[in-house]
Design an enzyme around this catalytic site. Structure first.
Site, PDB file in Angstrom:
ATOM      1  N   CYS A   1       0.872  -1.181   0.000  1.00 56.74           N
ATOM      2  CA  CYS A   1       0.000   0.000   0.000  1.00 56.74           C
ATOM      3  C   CYS A   1       0.906   1.228   0.000  1.00 56.74           C
ATOM      4  CB  CYS A   1      -0.913  -0.002   1.224  1.00 56.74           C
ATOM      5  SG  CYS A   1      -2.034   1.411   1.271  1.00 56.74           S
TER       6      CYS A   1
ATOM      7  N   CYS B   1      -4.726   6.042  -4.575  1.00 53.35           N
ATOM      8  CA  CYS B   1      -4.027   4.755  -4.475  1.00 53.35           C
ATOM      9  C   CYS B   1      -2.581   5.008  -4.833  1.00 53.35           C
ATOM     10  CB  CYS B   1      -4.659   3.734  -5.419  1.00 53.35           C
ATOM     11  SG  CYS B   1      -3.772   2.149  -5.485  1.00 53.35           S
TER      12      CYS B   1
END
Length: 262
Positions: free
Chosen positions: A74, A204
């Site tokens: 992430c 993202c």
């Protein structure tokens, strides 16, 4: 039993941070608890959970998507994780963080920004994704997580992104994050994203890196060229270096802390 949590975000991609230095408090972190923590009405709310574990080799970021599934990496989360380690565990920058995609190094870029070395991208053949019955050509890029990057004329072509886009399961057996991209100017793009396990998010990090790589390849841009990637939650600046590393710079903010029994 109640336990400590923090809440943070990177370009409004938000996370619940669970301190668990010795791995005893949340060792049984199951999908149901992750979903409860990430619930935006009955829980704390977030796109995922970052569990902070310290082992023999240093700190490890145990990342879970909002639906409770695990993920390799992430990008926004690793900056938030680094901010937590610096502010609450006394770790100096640059800090090395173990992830399911290997060790990532995050350094201080000044003005509240952090730079994460995301490693070497993997570029594969073209593929397709489908939204609302319409197919879009896409570039398959892996930046820790698998991505399909589709260039469109208008971000509205991404549809609502409330449901998972269609994709080739043979190409993406573990699912895929899908980015829709428009050009805003020279070395400047904007994107929307559907993240596997979380749905459409405000940003993202690994996706922005994949978008930058796909755009640089389309532009035949020399290595070392910096791109600005606008996301609904802000801005990320990304460069693909001459030594084949992707460096992502963006904000990382801790906004709250407390205790919960979720």
């Amino acid at each position: 039993m109640s336990y400590r949590f923090l809440k943070g975000h990177g370009t409004e991609n938000d996370f619940v941070v669970l301190p668990d230095a010795d791995g005893t408090v949340h060792g049984d972190l199951d999908p149901a608890r992750v979903r409860a923590l990430c619930d935006r009405r009955a829980g704390i709310g977030g796109d995922g959970v970052l569990r902070a574990v310290r082992g023999d080799d240093g700190w490890f970021m145990d990342y879970r998507n909002a639906d409770g599934s695990t993920s390799e990496m992430c990008g926004n989360g690793v900056r938030v994780f680094a901010r937590y380690l610096h502010d609450h565990e006394g770790e100096p920058y640059p800090v090395s963080i173990g992830t399911r995609d290997g060790v990532k190094v995050v350094g201080d870029a000044g003005d509240g920004l952090l730079t994460a070395d995301m490693g070497t991208p993997q570029v594969y053949d073209a593929t397709t994704v489908t939204v609302d019955g319409t197919g879009h050509a896409a570039r398959h890029v892996a930046t820790g997580n698998p991505h399909a990057v589709a260039f469109v004329d208008d971000l509205a072509q991404a549809g609502s992104l409330l449901t998972e886009p269609g994709y080739d399961h043979a190409v993406y057996p573990d699912g895929v994050n899908v980015e829709f991209v428009v050009r805003r100017g020279e070395r400047h793009v904007a994107m929307r994203v559907h993240e596997r396990g979380s749905g459409e998010t405000r940003s993202c990090g690994t996706g922005a890196c994949a978008v930058m790589v796909a755009t640089a390849l389309a532009d035949d841009a020399p290595r070392g060229t910096s791109y600005r990637v606008d996301v609904p939650g802000g801005r990320l600046d990304i460069v693909w270096t001459e030594d084949d590393r992707v460096l992502m710079t963006g904000p990382a903010v801790l906004v709250a802390e407390g205790e919960t029994d979720l």
